[in-house]
Design a protein around this motif. Structure first.
Motif, PDB file in Angstrom:
ATOM      1  N   LEU A 306       0.819  -1.214   0.000  1.00 51.69           N
ATOM      2  CA  LEU A 306       0.000   0.000   0.000  1.00 51.69           C
ATOM      3  C   LEU A 306       0.852   1.262   0.000  1.00 51.69           C
ATOM      4  O   LEU A 306       0.443   2.298  -0.529  1.00 51.69           O
ATOM      5  CB  LEU A 306      -0.931  -0.004   1.214  1.00 51.69           C
ATOM      6  CG  LEU A 306      -1.936  -1.166   1.272  1.00 51.69           C
ATOM      7  CD1 LEU A 306      -2.785  -1.058   2.525  1.00 51.69           C
ATOM      8  CD2 LEU A 306      -2.811  -1.192   0.033  1.00 51.69           C
ATOM      9  N   ASP A 307       2.040   1.179   0.559  1.00 54.62           N
ATOM     10  CA  ASP A 307       2.934   2.338   0.596  1.00 54.62           C
ATOM     11  C   ASP A 307       3.709   2.518  -0.708  1.00 54.62           C
ATOM     12  O   ASP A 307       4.023   3.656  -1.089  1.00 54.62           O
ATOM     13  CB  ASP A 307       3.935   2.192   1.743  1.00 54.62           C
ATOM     14  CG  ASP A 307       3.294   2.327   3.113  1.00 54.62           C
ATOM     15  OD1 ASP A 307       2.183   2.891   3.192  1.00 54.62           O
ATOM     16  OD2 ASP A 307       3.898   1.852   4.093  1.00 54.62           O
ATOM     17  N   HIS A 308       4.012   1.410  -1.389  1.00 51.56           N
ATOM     18  CA  HIS A 308       4.926   1.479  -2.533  1.00 51.56           C
ATOM     19  C   HIS A 308       4.286   1.156  -3.886  1.00 51.56           C
ATOM     20  O   HIS A 308       4.840   1.547  -4.912  1.00 51.56           O
ATOM     21  CB  HIS A 308       6.100   0.518  -2.313  1.00 51.56           C
ATOM     22  CG  HIS A 308       7.000   0.902  -1.188  1.00 51.56           C
ATOM     23  ND1 HIS A 308       8.160   1.616  -1.356  1.00 51.56           N
ATOM     24  CD2 HIS A 308       6.889   0.686   0.152  1.00 51.56           C
ATOM     25  CE1 HIS A 308       8.732   1.811  -0.187  1.00 51.56           C
ATOM     26  NE2 HIS A 308       7.978   1.268   0.750  1.00 51.56           N
ATOM     27  N   PRO A 311      -1.994   2.951  -3.316  1.00 52.50           N
ATOM     28  CA  PRO A 311      -2.564   3.330  -2.018  1.00 52.50           C
ATOM     29  C   PRO A 311      -3.979   2.798  -1.851  1.00 52.50           C
ATOM     30  O   PRO A 311      -4.633   2.415  -2.835  1.00 52.50           O
ATOM     31  CB  PRO A 311      -2.554   4.859  -2.078  1.00 52.50           C
ATOM     32  CG  PRO A 311      -2.684   5.169  -3.536  1.00 52.50           C
ATOM     33  CD  PRO A 311      -1.919   4.086  -4.247  1.00 52.50           C
ATOM     34  N   PRO A 312      -4.492   2.773  -0.638  1.00 44.74           N
ATOM     35  CA  PRO A 312      -5.830   2.235  -0.376  1.00 44.74           C
ATOM     36  C   PRO A 312      -6.933   2.902  -1.189  1.00 44.74           C
ATOM     37  O   PRO A 312      -7.878   2.234  -1.619  1.00 44.74           O
ATOM     38  CB  PRO A 312      -6.028   2.470   1.117  1.00 44.74           C
ATOM     39  CG  PRO A 312      -4.640   2.504   1.676  1.00 44.74           C
ATOM     40  CD  PRO A 312      -3.796   3.142   0.618  1.00 44.74           C
ATOM     41  N   ASP A 313      -6.804   4.218  -1.434  1.00 45.09           N
ATOM     42  CA  ASP A 313      -7.844   4.892  -2.215  1.00 45.09           C
ATOM     43  C   ASP A 313      -7.640   4.717  -3.715  1.00 45.09           C
ATOM     44  O   ASP A 313      -8.471   5.159  -4.517  1.00 45.09           O
ATOM     45  CB  ASP A 313      -7.921   6.375  -1.857  1.00 45.09           C
ATOM     46  CG  ASP A 313      -6.641   7.120  -2.214  1.00 45.09           C
ATOM     47  OD1 ASP A 313      -5.617   6.476  -2.525  1.00 45.09           O
ATOM     48  OD2 ASP A 313      -6.653   8.373  -2.172  1.00 45.09           O
ATOM     49  N   GLY A 314      -6.529   4.058  -4.114  1.00 48.04           N
ATOM     50  CA  GLY A 314      -6.269   3.784  -5.521  1.00 48.04           C
ATOM     51  C   GLY A 314      -6.549   2.351  -5.916  1.00 48.04           C
ATOM     52  O   GLY A 314      -6.354   1.975  -7.081  1.00 48.04           O
ATOM     53  N   VAL A 327     -18.025  -4.593  -5.055  1.00 49.11           N
ATOM     54  CA  VAL A 327     -17.498  -4.204  -6.365  1.00 49.11           C
ATOM     55  C   VAL A 327     -17.720  -2.716  -6.600  1.00 49.11           C
ATOM     56  O   VAL A 327     -18.815  -2.189  -6.382  1.00 49.11           O
ATOM     57  CB  VAL A 327     -18.162  -5.036  -7.483  1.00 49.11           C
ATOM     58  CG1 VAL A 327     -17.769  -4.494  -8.863  1.00 49.11           C
ATOM     59  CG2 VAL A 327     -17.746  -6.497  -7.357  1.00 49.11           C
ATOM     60  N   GLY A 328     -16.670  -2.049  -7.029  1.00 46.79           N
ATOM     61  CA  GLY A 328     -16.732  -0.609  -7.262  1.00 46.79           C
ATOM     62  C   GLY A 328     -16.245   0.215  -6.087  1.00 46.79           C
ATOM     63  O   GLY A 328     -16.036   1.422  -6.219  1.00 46.79           O
ATOM     64  N   LYS A 329     -16.063  -0.420  -4.937  1.00 48.59           N
ATOM     65  CA  LYS A 329     -15.582   0.292  -3.757  1.00 48.59           C
ATOM     66  C   LYS A 329     -14.057   0.228  -3.690  1.00 48.59           C
ATOM     67  O   LYS A 329     -13.436  -0.731  -4.129  1.00 48.59           O
ATOM     68  CB  LYS A 329     -16.186  -0.298  -2.481  1.00 48.59           C
ATOM     69  CG  LYS A 329     -17.702  -0.197  -2.391  1.00 48.59           C
ATOM     70  CD  LYS A 329     -18.217  -0.739  -1.074  1.00 48.59           C
ATOM     71  CE  LYS A 329     -19.744  -0.705  -1.014  1.00 48.59           C
ATOM     72  NZ  LYS A 329     -20.277   0.669  -1.138  1.00 48.59           N
ATOM     73  N   THR A 330     -13.470   1.240  -3.098  1.00 47.26           N
ATOM     74  CA  THR A 330     -12.028   1.233  -2.894  1.00 47.26           C
ATOM     75  C   THR A 330     -11.693   0.444  -1.638  1.00 47.26           C
ATOM     76  O   THR A 330     -12.551   0.255  -0.746  1.00 47.26           O
ATOM     77  CB  THR A 330     -11.468   2.650  -2.752  1.00 47.26           C
ATOM     78  OG1 THR A 330     -11.976   3.227  -1.540  1.00 47.26           O
ATOM     79  CG2 THR A 330     -11.854   3.512  -3.956  1.00 47.26           C
ATOM     80  N   LEU A 331     -10.449   0.037  -1.543  1.00 51.20           N
ATOM     81  CA  LEU A 331      -9.993  -0.644  -0.335  1.00 51.20           C
ATOM     82  C   LEU A 331     -10.157   0.271   0.872  1.00 51.20           C
ATOM     83  O   LEU A 331     -10.544  -0.183   1.961  1.00 51.20           O
ATOM     84  CB  LEU A 331      -8.529  -1.060  -0.501  1.00 51.20           C
ATOM     85  CG  LEU A 331      -7.883  -1.740   0.711  1.00 51.20           C
ATOM     86  CD1 LEU A 331      -8.570  -3.063   1.027  1.00 51.20           C
ATOM     87  CD2 LEU A 331      -6.386  -1.955   0.472  1.00 51.20           C
TER      88      LEU A 331
END
Length: 499
Positions: A306-308, A311-314, A327-331
């Motif tokens: 997630l850092d490299h 990211p969670p919102d990506g 489905v369709g939701k971000t982490l």
């Protein structure tokens, strides 16, 4: 009943299109701006189609009884070739192939990432029984072969006996007409293969004058080692190799596209025929486990990804069979709803989708535009979509139109002639197809007529189903599958076997 009526109508339309190409009548396209797929400057002229081939190109006059199409100054180019496609997954249910044809794509290359939806012979038999609107060629998938031979016991190197059985399956695929061998060395079961195993199977493809295309063993942590491996496969097996959907997908490597291209240029100077393909997006599409190159599912490794990497919102869930509502939701959104950290949620999602019938996939944002620009502009990079008929990633319905809109018209990174070369002549050369991807007498009449001033992609993250516009007409094997910006209902696509 409704489905059978639709199937019957499509069959009749297919016959009508085939009859039109075989009835002896020719088609003359006049007043065109011809871009021939070689990179040469555009020229005004006309083109005559006889049967499934281009008969003449130049200053031509209509013959008595000939069908005449007035191009009205639009660009006439070779039909585009998607050198890395997953559209075959739904192609026989969506035989009009609108996501492809609306962009001017006339041929797709299947069997990617080491995975075949169907073995080569079965795929080609399907093509002959129920042809779609576009042509299909395929690679033999190393992962599919490995799974057939090793079953569930794949988390190890193969024995000599198992490699010999794999050779036999690759040989069968090549004899059936496959273009070569594809690998997905970042995926199960290919990730567990020894480099020597891949070289041995690539040698089988080379004996048939085939090619090798690879989702390399790592697109992030071990990326540079993975690039060395594909170059060495070309060196050892003496086979042309293609780095598919080439990218710099780890923050640590952003801005190092010049280093990557220098390695590939050096390999070419050595005599290794290395090429690439690129899609014009900053997000990839894969499965959850690809974020763990060592397959060590720990909190530390999850946080590193997630850092490299992304990211969670990506990270967007594009398929999750245990809970389709995700489905369709971000982490990030899923983690917040569950009251857990993104890293722990990532591990939980992998555990929840680990059943034998479970499916998961994610879209991950992880590239930057300067690198995409440089990799896409490399003279030996063709254009691909890595896309599908459906799904949440826009690339399956927009990649080729986006290149024409963004990289030609807006950013002016490519000339129109160079962009078309990357989508046609170079694409055909990179995968080993002959008589496709160019406009010249004797070549197959796969053609696209489009307006370079208006052609555009419309598929977005918010509306992925939106189709491209600006493509006026498309011919596949001499048969019009699109006229006046609308599908004709014909399905003249063919199975393309290795020359």
């Amino acid at each position: 009943m409704k489905r059978s009526i639709i199937a019957c109508a499509a069959f009749v339309a297919s016959l009508a299109g085939a009859a039109a190409a075989a009835d002896g009548a020719t088609t003359l396209i006049v007043n065109a701006s011809i871009v021939d797929g070689t990179g040469s400057p555009s020229r005004k002229g006309a083109l005559r189609i006889e049967g499934d081939r281009i008969a003449e190109v130049g200053e031509l006059s209509a013959k008595p009884g000939e069908r005449v199409v007035d191009a009205k100054g639009l660009v006439l180019a070779p039909g585009f070739i998607d050198v890395h496609s997953h559209h075959e997954d739904e192609l026989f249910e969506m035989r009009d192939a609108l996501p492809l044809v609306s962009q001017g794509v006339t041929t797709i290359i299947a069997g990617q990432d080491g995975s075949e939806t169907w073995p080569t012979q079965e795929l080609f038999e399907r093509m002959e029984k129920t042809p779609p609107a576009v042509n299909v060629a395929t690679y033999v998938g190393h992962g599919s072969v490995r799974a057939t031979v090793m079953g569930e016991d794949y988390k190890r190197h193969a024995t000599p006996e198992e490699i010999e059985r794999m050779r036999e399956l690759v040989e069968a695929g090549m004899q059936a007409g496959a273009l070569g061998l594809s690998t997905g060395l970042e995926y199960d079961p290919g990730i567990y293969s020894a480099p020597e195993e891949v070289v041995e199977l690539a040698k089988v493809a080379e004996r048939h004058h085939g090619r090798y295309i690879s989702h390399v063993r790592s697109e992030d942590v071990y990326f540079w080692k993975a690039i060395d491996e594909i170059v060495n496969i070309g060196r050892e097996a003496k086979i042309p190799v293609e780095v598919t959907h080439m990218k710099l997908a780890m923050k640590d490597w952003w801005g190092q596209s010049a280093k990557l291209l220098a390695i590939l240029d050096a390999a070419r100077k050595e005599g290794i025929e290395v090429t690439a393909d690129v899609y014009p997006y900053d997000a990839w599409h894969s499965d959850l486990t690809v974020l763990f190159p060592d397959r060590q599912f720990t909190l530390e490794k999850a946080q590193f990804a997630l850092d490299h990497v992304s990211p969670p919102d990506g990270i967007i869930l594009s398929n999750f069979s245990p809970d389709p509502a995700l489905v369709g939701k971000t982490l990030e959104q899923v983690a917040k709803a569950r009251g857990k950290t993104p890293a722990q949620t990532l591990l939980d999602l992998i555990d929840e989708s680990s059943g034998p019938d479970d499916q998961d996939s994610i879209i991950g944002r992880g590239m930057v535009e300067p690198d995409i620009d440089a990799l896409l502009a490399w003279p030996f990079s063709a254009i691909c979509s890595d896309g599908s008929m459906t799904g949440l990633h826009p690339r399956g319905r927009g990649a080729f139109a986006k290149v024409l809109r963004v990289y030609v018209r807006e950013k002016k990174l490519l000339t129109l002639e160079e962009a078309i070369r990357k989508m046609s002549g170079l694409a055909a050369s990179n995968v080993g197809l002959t008589d496709r991807g160019v406009i010249r007498a004797g070549a197959f009449a796969d053609l696209v007529l489009f307006d370079p001033a208006t052609v555009a992609d419309h598929s977005t993250w918010e509306d992925p189903a939106a189709l491209a516009t600006g493509v006026e007409a498309v011919w596949v094997n001499g048969v019009a599958v699109r006229e006046a910006g609308k599908p004709t209902g014909t399905t003249p696509g063919r199975a393309l076997r290795r020359p």
